[in-house]
Scaffold this motif. Structure first.
Motif, PDB file in Angstrom:
ATOM      1  N   ASP A  14     -11.412  -5.217  -3.224  1.00  0.00           N
ATOM      2  CA  ASP A  14     -10.069  -4.719  -3.516  1.00  0.00           C
ATOM      3  C   ASP A  14      -9.941  -3.301  -2.993  1.00  0.00           C
ATOM      4  N   ARG A  74      -2.087  -6.862  -8.585  1.00  0.00           N
ATOM      5  CA  ARG A  74      -2.552  -8.145  -8.074  1.00  0.00           C
ATOM      6  C   ARG A  74      -1.393  -8.896  -7.422  1.00  0.00           C
ATOM      7  N   GLY A  75      -1.731 -10.014  -6.755  1.00  0.00           N
ATOM      8  CA  GLY A  75      -0.754 -10.737  -5.969  1.00  0.00           C
ATOM      9  C   GLY A  75       0.558 -11.023  -6.669  1.00  0.00           C
ATOM     10  N   ARG A 125      -3.341 -11.658   1.525  1.00  0.00           N
ATOM     11  CA  ARG A 125      -4.316 -11.452   0.451  1.00  0.00           C
ATOM     12  C   ARG A 125      -5.243 -12.653   0.298  1.00  0.00           C
ATOM     13  N   GLY A 150       1.001  -3.581  -0.750  1.00  0.00           N
ATOM     14  CA  GLY A 150       0.155  -4.718  -1.112  1.00  0.00           C
ATOM     15  C   GLY A 150      -1.252  -4.642  -0.563  1.00  0.00           C
ATOM     16  N   VAL A 152      -2.219  -4.932   2.599  1.00  0.00           N
ATOM     17  CA  VAL A 152      -2.482  -5.953   3.611  1.00  0.00           C
ATOM     18  C   VAL A 152      -1.913  -5.579   4.982  1.00  0.00           C
TER      19      VAL A 152
END
Length: 263
Positions: A14, A74-75, A125, A150, A152
């Motif tokens: 992470d 988180r997602g 992710r 995010g 990403v």
């Protein structure tokens, strides 16, 4: 502000909260705030000073003594905290797309209709490399900011423009999955056999039956197999002293998801 405790539960892989790449969530009951490490935030419960080295699992206390828990972003949180440029695909539908196509690490995904970018970010992710197209330049800029939020940005390449006008930039048979959330998705479905690897999937999301019907017809015309359309609908359950039943809240219909495969 007082840091009451800290568990330091940052998971391997992470982005570490406390870096300038990833904010954290401060949670108390139904309150939830997205903050940057080092920020100061005023609430009706007092002022919160967020340490530069804040970690998930910490408990922060306002100057009035009220506690907030620190949570890693988180997602599913992206759906609530991304800046929106339209109605994003909801998490349950994203789960269907990923589950039905098997998107995983090492996959290459072509996405059209970025919008807010929740789907593209969630696929990133999951480990996929995503190329996503957004026609509106301002929306594309917001999507790039959301990818950074995010964590990403390295996995999701947000491109500005109409993908149907930039097909020459795409290598044939180079994508494992195509995800389409545009009104003219059928136009891209026509190109699925030339863009997808053998066995690759197309996933088309639409809120309307008419465009879904066009997508299904095109998928059959170009020789895609296993063409299946499902309505995405869920009912939340209500539990109380009187009994248990589906919630009387609005029906949970969101759209139609068509899956097809390149053989």
């Amino acid at each position: 502000m007082t840091r009451v405790s800290g568990d330091g539960d940052t998971a391997e892989g992470d982005v570490e909260p406390g870096s300038d790449r990833m904010p954290v969530l401060l949670v108390r009951g139904d309150r939830e705030y997205l903050v940057e490490p080092g920020d100061e935030m005023g609430t009706d419960l007092g002022v919160l000073e967020v340490p530069e080295d804040v970690q998930p699992g910490d408990t922060l206390e306002t100057h009035l003594g009220d506690e907030f828990q620190v949570r890693r972003l988180r997602g599913p949180d992206l759906f609530h905290h991304f800046e929106r440029t339209g109605a994003p695909m909801v998490p349950r539908d994203i789960g269907l797309v990923i589950g039905e196509t098997g998107i995983a690490g090492g996959d290459r995904v072509l996405d059209a209709g970025t919008g807010t970018g929740v789907l593209a970010a969630m696929m990133g992710r999951a480990g996929a490399d995503v190329v996503t197209y957004e026609r509106d330049a301002d929306f594309a800029d917001v999507a790039r900011e959301n990818m950074a939020l995010g964590g990403v940005s390295d996995a999701v390449d947000v491109r500005t423009g109409d993908v149907t006008e930039q097909l020459e930039d795409l290598e044939p048979s180079s994508f494992d999955v195509m995800t389409l959330d545009t009104g003219d998705a059928a136009t891209m479905v026509e190109h699925a056999p030339e863009l997808l690897v053998d066995g690759g999937f197309v996933a088309v999301y639409s809120p309307f039956i008419e465009s879904t019907s066009e997508v299904v017809e095109t998928a059959h015309e170009v020789g895609l197999s296993d063409v299946t359309t499902r309505e995405t609908i869920q009912r939340e359950m209500q539990f109380d002293d009187r009994g248990t039943r589906p919630s009387t809240a609005p029906v949970g219909h969101t759209g139609y998801l068509t899956i097809a495969r390149n053989e």
